[in-house]
Design an enzyme around this catalytic site. Structure first.
Site, PDB file in Angstrom:
ATOM      1  N   VAL A   1       6.189  -6.496   5.692  1.00 51.37           N
ATOM      2  CA  VAL A   1       7.117  -5.720   6.521  1.00 51.37           C
ATOM      3  C   VAL A   1       6.291  -4.903   7.508  1.00 51.37           C
ATOM      4  O   VAL A   1       5.371  -4.181   7.122  1.00 51.37           O
ATOM      5  CB  VAL A   1       7.998  -4.776   5.665  1.00 51.37           C
ATOM      6  CG1 VAL A   1       8.865  -3.891   6.563  1.00 51.37           C
ATOM      7  CG2 VAL A   1       8.871  -5.572   4.711  1.00 51.37           C
TER       8      VAL A   1
ATOM      9  N   ALA B   1       2.739  -0.858   8.029  1.00 54.74           N
ATOM     10  CA  ALA B   1       3.160  -2.143   7.462  1.00 54.74           C
ATOM     11  C   ALA B   1       2.844  -2.154   5.974  1.00 54.74           C
ATOM     12  O   ALA B   1       2.148  -1.266   5.474  1.00 54.74           O
ATOM     13  CB  ALA B   1       2.423  -3.290   8.137  1.00 54.74           C
ATOM     14  N   LYS B   2       3.353  -3.128   5.278  1.00 53.49           N
ATOM     15  CA  LYS B   2       2.954  -3.346   3.876  1.00 53.49           C
ATOM     16  C   LYS B   2       3.280  -4.776   3.515  1.00 53.49           C
ATOM     17  O   LYS B   2       4.219  -5.364   4.048  1.00 53.49           O
ATOM     18  CB  LYS B   2       3.728  -2.406   2.940  1.00 53.49           C
ATOM     19  CG  LYS B   2       3.074  -2.226   1.598  1.00 53.49           C
ATOM     20  CD  LYS B   2       1.884  -1.297   1.733  1.00 53.49           C
ATOM     21  CE  LYS B   2       1.420  -0.710   0.444  1.00 53.49           C
ATOM     22  NZ  LYS B   2       0.672   0.514   0.698  1.00 53.49           N
ATOM     23  N   GLY B   3       2.485  -5.312   2.601  1.00 51.22           N
ATOM     24  CA  GLY B   3       2.747  -6.658   2.118  1.00 51.22           C
ATOM     25  C   GLY B   3       2.697  -6.682   0.609  1.00 51.22           C
ATOM     26  O   GLY B   3       2.146  -5.769  -0.024  1.00 51.22           O
TER      27      GLY B   3
END
Ligand code: GLU
Length: 416
Positions: A60, A105-107
């Site tokens: 995201v 962001a992050k994953g």
């Protein structure tokens, strides 16, 4: 929606509180509460058994007003889009609080990394990166380590991306091995930042750090380094617990021995230097400083009333629910919020990215000095904002962050 029981809802609750105080324009409010881009991918992997498993992955990119999206990748069985979306938003506010030119962001990949072989872990990492390859890049979105990911995994991320674009691109990811374009001091940076802001808070509150008692929840990269550096600063680490169990010793635990034990046993449970302790008991201890450095939602309305610490430094992201936080604040407990407390990691990631772009690498002393200056600057700005608006440190951190992101959003204007 704010307060709907989701993790993103908890983030929105915190955001709304500060946005209301700032009188944020409704249009900007809508932009800042909408994730820019949310990617869901399937990652097929041939397991060692020969069978094929399909893992779900997310990335995201919450907001890129301040610069390229930035944030870690976590591997955990409980990863969900809701969690990754909230963590991506927190990265946005964290980078803004730290005053570094990144968006958030992050994953994450839904998996249990402890049950994967090294080959499976590499295959999963490479496939996940291949699936999100169009979205990442040194000017677009730069991943980093997070829960259950490390420098080796970042090396695979870097290699996979580099093979796809046809050239070695170290700046696509941070938290890499030092030999491969990583930065000295990056691995310790989140814990070092936790230590620095804890010392700042103690100074502000007039608490003597020498001999102050500390309890730490979580003994991964953040918890272990925080404990080690606080012990070095003179504090007494009396309790540590992780997902399997914990230990308590009122005379202080030998942190260096514990780090070695946890490396071998993958838990602090059973460490011979103290009495056994559960996570619930850890929160109830009569300590000066409490450091939640594990996962989200650990301090809730159910256990907040038992907490006796004077300072809580949130090494983890989102460890305290909004309702519990309100209660702690009302009881006079000084909470250093996640987006300030653990921003040392991404700040050193920024240093790594800068070094990769220059192709010139700094000595560890320089990294640590610059990190300390950035952490103190961020802490002071949040503290002053808190005093100006007469709000708690979390709301103050959000006010700083929202102000910065809203200002550039307005400057950039509306495209279309
Ligand atoms: N995963 C870390 C965090 O939550 C570091 C992110 C980064 O360095 O990009 O802040």
């Amino acid at each position: 929606m704010a307060g709907d029981g989701t993790i993103f809802g908890a983030m929105l609750q915190e955001f709304d509180e500060a946005a209301r105080i700032l009188n944020l324009e409704p249009g900007i409010w809508k932009i800042l509460t909408s994730p820019r881009r949310q990617i869901i991918v399937s990652c097929p992997v041939q397991m060692d058994s020969g069978e094929i498993e399909v893992f779900t992955g997310y990335r995201v990119q919450y907001n890129i007003a301040l610069g390229p999206a930035k944030g870690g990748i976590r591997y955990h069985p409980d990863v969900s889009l809701d969690e990754i979306r909230a963590l991506a938003a927190w990265m946005t506010w964290k980078c803004a609080v730290a005053q570094i030119p990144f968006g958030g962001a992050k994953g994450g990949v839904v998996c249990d990394p402890t049950s994967l072989s090294r080959r499976e872990l590499e295959a999963l990492t490479r496939r996940y990166v291949a699936e999100i390859i169009d979205a990442i890049g040194p000017e677009k979105d730069i991943p980093a380590p997070d829960v259950n990911t490390n420098d080796q995994i970042m090396a695979w991320v870097m290699d996979t991306y580099s093979m796809h674009v046809g050239q070695t691109t170290t700046g696509v990811v941070t938290g890499k091995p030092v030999e491969l374009g990583g930065s000295k001091g990056r691995r310790e940076a989140t814990g070092r930042g936790v230590m620095i802001v804890t010392l700042e808070a103690a100074r502000h509150l007039g608490i003597e750090v020498n001999g102050a008692t500390v309890a730490v929840q979580g003994f991964g990269n953040v918890g272990s380094v925080s404990a080690d550096l606080l012990a070095e600063a003179g504090a007494k680490i009396v309790a540590v617990a992780d997902h399997k169990g914990g230990v308590f010793n009122p005379r202080g635990l030998d942190v260096a021995k514990m780090i070695a034990y946890a490396r071998d046993c993958r838990t602090v449970d059973g460490f011979p230097g103290g009495e056994p302790l559960t996570n619930e008991e850890l929160f109830r201890l009569d300590v000066d400083i409490l450091i939640p450095a594990a996962l989200e939602n650990q301090i809730t309305l159910e256990n907040a009333c038992d907490i006796r610490a004077k300072i809580i430094t949130e090494g983890a992201n989102g460890p305290t629910t909004p309702d519990a936080h309100k209660q702690l604040h009302e009881r006079g407990i000084f909470v250093i919020p996640d987006i300030l407390a653990n921003c040392g990691g991404v700040t050193a990631s920024y240093f790594e990215w800068v070094q990769d772009r220059h192709g010139y690498f700094w000595e560890e002393r320089e990294v640590n000095e610059r990190l300390e200056a950035k952490m103190r600057q961020a802490f002071d700005a949040v503290l002053q904002t808190g005093l100006t608006y007469a709000v708690d440190m979390r709301t103050a951190a959000y006010i700083c962050a929202i102000n910065r992101v809203a200002t550039v959003t307005k400057m950039r204007g509306m495209y279309a």
